[in-house]
Design a protein around this motif. Structure first.
Motif, PDB file in Angstrom:
ATOM      1  N   MET A  88       2.128 -21.219  -8.491  1.00  0.00           N
ATOM      2  CA  MET A  88       2.938 -20.393  -7.590  1.00  0.00           C
ATOM      3  C   MET A  88       3.441 -19.146  -8.308  1.00  0.00           C
ATOM      4  SD  MET A  88       5.354 -23.058  -5.473  1.00  0.00           S
ATOM      5  CE  MET A  88       6.137 -21.729  -4.553  1.00  0.00           C
ATOM      6  N   ARG A  89       3.410 -18.017  -7.602  1.00  0.00           N
ATOM      7  CA  ARG A  89       4.013 -16.782  -8.105  1.00  0.00           C
ATOM      8  C   ARG A  89       5.241 -16.493  -7.282  1.00  0.00           C
ATOM      9  NH1 ARG A  89       2.155 -13.991 -12.126  1.00  0.00           N
ATOM     10  NH2 ARG A  89       3.436 -12.137 -12.201  1.00  0.00           N
ATOM     11  N   CYS A  90       6.371 -16.357  -7.951  1.00  0.00           N
ATOM     12  CA  CYS A  90       7.640 -16.151  -7.242  1.00  0.00           C
ATOM     13  C   CYS A  90       8.267 -14.802  -7.557  1.00  0.00           C
ATOM     14  CB  CYS A  90       8.632 -17.256  -7.619  1.00  0.00           C
ATOM     15  SG  CYS A  90       8.017 -18.919  -7.357  1.00  0.00           S
ATOM     16  N   VAL A  91       8.047 -14.278  -8.765  1.00  0.00           N
ATOM     17  CA  VAL A  91       8.654 -13.010  -9.159  1.00  0.00           C
ATOM     18  C   VAL A  91       7.567 -12.022  -9.569  1.00  0.00           C
ATOM     19  CG1 VAL A  91      10.761 -14.160  -9.912  1.00  0.00           C
ATOM     20  CG2 VAL A  91       8.977 -13.672 -11.582  1.00  0.00           C
ATOM     21  N   GLY A  92       7.906 -10.750  -9.497  1.00  0.00           N
ATOM     22  CA  GLY A  92       6.919  -9.715  -9.800  1.00  0.00           C
ATOM     23  C   GLY A  92       6.051  -9.455  -8.577  1.00  0.00           C
ATOM     24  N   ILE A  93       4.884  -8.886  -8.792  1.00  0.00           N
ATOM     25  CA  ILE A  93       3.987  -8.542  -7.685  1.00  0.00           C
ATOM     26  C   ILE A  93       3.330  -9.817  -7.159  1.00  0.00           C
ATOM     27  CG2 ILE A  93       1.918  -7.259  -6.998  1.00  0.00           C
ATOM     28  CD1 ILE A  93       2.650  -5.180  -9.124  1.00  0.00           C
ATOM     29  N   LEU A  94       3.640 -10.141  -5.920  1.00  0.00           N
ATOM     30  CA  LEU A  94       3.094 -11.345  -5.290  1.00  0.00           C
ATOM     31  C   LEU A  94       1.795 -11.059  -4.563  1.00  0.00           C
ATOM     32  CD1 LEU A  94       6.350 -12.820  -3.683  1.00  0.00           C
ATOM     33  CD2 LEU A  94       5.506 -13.091  -6.022  1.00  0.00           C
ATOM     34  N   GLU A  95       1.695  -9.847  -4.019  1.00  0.00           N
ATOM     35  CA  GLU A  95       0.527  -9.496  -3.208  1.00  0.00           C
ATOM     36  C   GLU A  95       0.347  -7.992  -3.247  1.00  0.00           C
ATOM     37  OE1 GLU A  95      -0.731  -9.749   1.501  1.00  0.00           O
ATOM     38  OE2 GLU A  95       0.800 -11.114   0.722  1.00  0.00           O
ATOM     39  N   GLU A  96      -0.895  -7.563  -3.340  1.00  0.00           N
ATOM     40  CA  GLU A  96      -1.185  -6.124  -3.377  1.00  0.00           C
ATOM     41  C   GLU A  96      -2.463  -5.859  -2.605  1.00  0.00           C
ATOM     42  OE1 GLU A  96      -1.279  -2.522  -6.682  1.00  0.00           O
ATOM     43  OE2 GLU A  96      -1.453  -4.615  -7.331  1.00  0.00           O
ATOM     44  N   ASP A  97      -2.419  -4.880  -1.710  1.00  0.00           N
ATOM     45  CA  ASP A  97      -3.590  -4.518  -0.916  1.00  0.00           C
ATOM     46  C   ASP A  97      -3.925  -3.057  -1.203  1.00  0.00           C
ATOM     47  OD1 ASP A  97      -5.391  -3.707   1.132  1.00  0.00           O
ATOM     48  OD2 ASP A  97      -4.730  -5.406   2.356  1.00  0.00           O
ATOM     49  N   PRO A  98      -4.919  -2.808  -2.067  1.00  0.00           N
ATOM     50  CA  PRO A  98      -5.249  -1.430  -2.440  1.00  0.00           C
ATOM     51  C   PRO A  98      -5.736  -0.593  -1.253  1.00  0.00           C
ATOM     52  CG  PRO A  98      -6.296  -3.018  -3.927  1.00  0.00           C
ATOM     53  CD  PRO A  98      -5.759  -3.781  -2.772  1.00  0.00           C
ATOM     54  N   ARG A  99      -6.361  -1.255  -0.269  1.00  0.00           N
ATOM     55  CA  ARG A  99      -6.894  -0.503   0.858  1.00  0.00           C
ATOM     56  C   ARG A  99      -5.784  -0.061   1.804  1.00  0.00           C
ATOM     57  NH1 ARG A  99      -8.803  -1.711   5.689  1.00  0.00           N
ATOM     58  NH2 ARG A  99      -8.477  -3.939   5.399  1.00  0.00           N
ATOM     59  N   LEU A 100      -4.878  -0.978   2.131  1.00  0.00           N
ATOM     60  CA  LEU A 100      -3.745  -0.620   2.991  1.00  0.00           C
ATOM     61  C   LEU A 100      -2.612   0.035   2.218  1.00  0.00           C
ATOM     62  CD1 LEU A 100      -3.439  -3.718   5.366  1.00  0.00           C
ATOM     63  CD2 LEU A 100      -4.473  -1.499   5.851  1.00  0.00           C
ATOM     64  N   LYS A 101      -2.722  -0.027   0.885  1.00  0.00           N
ATOM     65  CA  LYS A 101      -1.716   0.547   0.002  1.00  0.00           C
ATOM     66  C   LYS A 101      -0.320  -0.044   0.277  1.00  0.00           C
ATOM     67  CE  LYS A 101      -3.912   4.866  -1.346  1.00  0.00           C
ATOM     68  NZ  LYS A 101      -3.919   4.459  -2.755  1.00  0.00           N
ATOM     69  N   THR A 102      -0.253  -1.373   0.206  1.00  0.00           N
ATOM     70  CA  THR A 102       1.025  -2.080   0.331  1.00  0.00           C
ATOM     71  C   THR A 102       1.153  -3.088  -0.806  1.00  0.00           C
ATOM     72  OG1 THR A 102       0.045  -3.771   1.768  1.00  0.00           O
ATOM     73  CG2 THR A 102       1.076  -1.863   2.843  1.00  0.00           C
ATOM     74  N   MET A 103       2.388  -3.426  -1.124  1.00  0.00           N
ATOM     75  CA  MET A 103       2.677  -4.439  -2.134  1.00  0.00           C
ATOM     76  C   MET A 103       3.853  -5.280  -1.664  1.00  0.00           C
ATOM     77  SD  MET A 103       2.419  -2.966  -6.028  1.00  0.00           S
ATOM     78  CE  MET A 103       3.820  -1.878  -5.818  1.00  0.00           C
ATOM     79  N   ALA A 104       3.857  -6.538  -2.130  1.00  0.00           N
ATOM     80  CA  ALA A 104       5.010  -7.412  -1.924  1.00  0.00           C
ATOM     81  C   ALA A 104       5.504  -7.851  -3.293  1.00  0.00           C
ATOM     82  CB  ALA A 104       4.629  -8.624  -1.085  1.00  0.00           C
ATOM     83  N   VAL A 105       6.792  -7.645  -3.558  1.00  0.00           N
ATOM     84  CA  VAL A 105       7.385  -7.953  -4.858  1.00  0.00           C
ATOM     85  C   VAL A 105       8.435  -9.040  -4.667  1.00  0.00           C
ATOM     86  CG1 VAL A 105       8.670  -7.040  -6.830  1.00  0.00           C
ATOM     87  CG2 VAL A 105       6.997  -5.592  -5.642  1.00  0.00           C
ATOM     88  N   GLY A 106       8.316 -10.119  -5.447  1.00  0.00           N
ATOM     89  CA  GLY A 106       9.294 -11.203  -5.391  1.00  0.00           C
ATOM     90  C   GLY A 106      10.487 -10.913  -6.283  1.00  0.00           C
ATOM     91  N   VAL A 107      11.689 -11.045  -5.735  1.00  0.00           N
ATOM     92  CA  VAL A 107      12.918 -10.750  -6.476  1.00  0.00           C
ATOM     93  C   VAL A 107      13.873 -11.947  -6.383  1.00  0.00           C
ATOM     94  CG1 VAL A 107      14.831  -9.142  -6.768  1.00  0.00           C
ATOM     95  CG2 VAL A 107      12.653  -8.327  -5.813  1.00  0.00           C
ATOM     96  N   PRO A 108      14.359 -12.469  -7.514  1.00  0.00           N
ATOM     97  CA  PRO A 108      15.314 -13.582  -7.469  1.00  0.00           C
ATOM     98  C   PRO A 108      16.582 -13.189  -6.703  1.00  0.00           C
ATOM     99  CG  PRO A 108      14.485 -13.232  -9.709  1.00  0.00           C
ATOM    100  CD  PRO A 108      14.033 -12.064  -8.900  1.00  0.00           C
ATOM    101  N   VAL A 109      17.133 -14.144  -5.931  1.00  0.00           N
ATOM    102  CA  VAL A 109      18.316 -13.805  -5.133  1.00  0.00           C
ATOM    103  C   VAL A 109      19.573 -13.706  -5.984  1.00  0.00           C
ATOM    104  CG1 VAL A 109      17.434 -14.831  -3.008  1.00  0.00           C
ATOM    105  CG2 VAL A 109      18.794 -16.231  -4.559  1.00  0.00           C
ATOM    106  N   GLY A 110      19.629 -14.457  -7.101  1.00  0.00           N
ATOM    107  CA  GLY A 110      20.833 -14.432  -7.936  1.00  0.00           C
ATOM    108  C   GLY A 110      21.306 -15.838  -8.251  1.00  0.00           C
TER     109      GLY A 110
END
Length: 498
Positions: A88-110
């Motif tokens: 499992m990936r929870c922090v950092g870049i979780l998903e990246e789509d070079p074609r749509l040029k989007t990223m999802a970044v996981g951030v700890p809540v605290g």
């Protein structure tokens, strides 16, 4: 003689713990997923070394359940959970789509403030700590007063193991002076980013009113429906095994059996083969007197006790082979003591004419007290199963499996969890088997892919002199054509993405 105010001591301790955790968070935010994974694995291994010792200790300290079953839960969390967490990936870049040029970044809540129960103190604490660290969050635990020593023994060892592999001081903490006042200070402290309450219903309202995102692993002991197409022998074996596991102390265990009348005789015969004892009216009255205080609340001193002991304490005799004490019921009422969460091997038994009536009965049982926790159905009819899945106000539905083991992900592929969310009645923010993904938020990143002037021109937005609609006769048609082209392009991109 010196007088020590335990409440003040606990409050001060809570403040120190939360401030230390807040400082630890700054360091943990710099950790990549790989380092968090290494620490999580080290913590799981350290907990596993103590699994049997702590199982015995928790049964002795709390007086609840069987140490053998607690050992099963402890090893499950130390083995199954790390295996599921591994990729499992929870922090950092979780998903990246070079074609749509989007990223999802996981951030700890605290900082996580977690309340753990007396019924499963070790497995719940290990699980909470592992998923918090995996997702990059510090965690401070408020143990149940009844399990203070065993929880402290566990967390001291995990703090030591974490320190050896680079976990900052304060990343794992727990209240040593356990009081209600100290626990409230934890959940209300400004450093607390999220509150997780696993099976401590007496603090549900306070946690919900803390102003923090709140996860509640709530009141359970829900219904199980044995439908006419079920494998009766297997269904009964599963129900008995689940209801007797840790002497019924697990909140996900089946408390209400709803049986199709067409197979009721067969189910009852199979129940008797598996050690079930069907009580008569006089025996039920004696058991009610034992189970319930004058206030109508279940007596915590009889939770997690074997069926034979309950019968002896209530004043009637059952065979030594008795596994569960069954109360045959017809109606549901707030005044019926068997309609309360009992956390002991005492199921109520209902018979309904068909699955539709059973469906309504299960609905009534779910909204009565179980907070939409878990429902089980034993059936081979996929249409009936789907109808239950679509209609029931419940966090999880289990099919042809024991509730205790299936809910935690042991006999199902649900996420291995000791906190099972109960959002269905508005308690908490999720109905999930709580995972590290519940302890992060997603930061979405989008690159510009279309020209602003072009878009504003199409929409005819002339505010501030920008995007003024073309004045030519064909301008309106041109704008419509351009807008259609953009929408078609977006549609193709989304179709390709899907």
């Amino acid at each position: 003689m010196n007088f020590v105010d335990k409440d003040l001591l606990s409050i001060q301790e809570a403040r120190i713990l939360m401030e230390s955790a807040r400082e630890a968070r700054e360091t943990m935010l710099t950790f990549p997923q790989e380092k968090l994974d290494l620490i999580t694995g080290t913590l799981a291994a350290a907990a596993k070394e103590l699994a049997e010792e702590l199982a015995v200790m928790s049964a002795e300290e709390t007086g609840y359940g069987r140490f053998q079953d607690k050992y099963v839960k402890n090893t499950f969390v130390c083995n199954f959970l790390p295996e599921r967490l591994k990729n499992m990936r929870c922090v950092g870049i979780l998903e990246e789509d070079p074609r749509l040029k989007t990223m999802a970044v996981g951030v700890p809540v605290g900082v996580i403030a977690a309340l753990t129960p007396a019924v499963s103190p070790v497995s719940t604490a290990v699980y909470n700590i592992l998923i918090a660290v995996k997702s990059g969050n510090p965690i401070v635990i408020a143990p149940h007063e009844r399990a203070r020593k065993v929880t402290g023994r566990l967390i001291d060892r995990l703090m030591e193991a974490g320190k050896c592999c680079g976990l900052p001081e304060g990343a794992i903490g727990y209240l040593k002076t356990v009081t209600r006042a100290g626990t409230l200070e934890l959940i209300r402290h400004p450093a607390a980013a999220m509150v997780v309450n696993t099976g401590v219903p007496e603090l549900c309202r306070e946690a919900a009113e803390s102003g923090k995102p709140y996860i509640y692993g709530g009141t359970g002991n829900g219904p199980v429906f044995v439908e006419r197409t079920a494998d009766v022998r297997q269904a009964v074996e599963d129900i008995i095994a689940s209801r007797t596991f840790d002497y019924g102390i697990v909140s996900a265990a089946e408390q209400y059996m709803v049986v199709d009348s067409l197979i009721a005789a067969e189910v009852k015969a199979e129940m008797l083969k598996n050690g079930a004892y069907f009580m008569n009216g006089e025996e039920e009255k004696k058991l009610i007197d034992l189970l319930c205080l004058e206030s109508g609340k279940a007596d915590t001193e009889i939770m997690g006790r074997p069926a034979v002991e309950l019968a002896v304490r209530a004043g009637f005799t059952v065979p030594d082979s008795t596994t569960v004490l069954v109360s045959e019921q017809k109606y549901i009422s707030d005044r019926n003591p068997f309609a309360k969460e009992l956390l002991c091997p005492v199921p109520a038994y209902y018979i309904e004419n068909d699955w539709m009536h059973a469906c309504e009965k299960c609905m009534s049982l779910l909204v009565n007290e179980s907070h939409g926790h878990t429902l089980v159905i034993h059936s081979r009819d996929e249409e009936v199963i789907r109808q239950f899945a679509l209609k029931k106000p419940v966090g999880r539905i289990l099919v042809n499996t024991p509730a205790t083991l299936g809910s935690m992900g042991a006999t199902t592929n649900l996420f291995p969890a000791m906190t099972l969310g109960s959002i269905t009645t508005g308690a908490g923010i999720t109905a999930d088997n709580v995972s590290p993904m519940n302890f992060i938020y997603i930061r979405n990143v989008g690159y510009g892919v279309r020209d602003a002037k072009e878009f504003l021109g199409v929409t005819g937005n002339d505010s501030g002199g920008h995007g003024k609609a073309p004045e030519t006769k064909g301008g309106s048609e041109d704008a419509k054509a351009l807008l259609k082209q953009i929408l078609e392009t977006l549609s193709r991109e989304l179709d390709d993405k899907c």
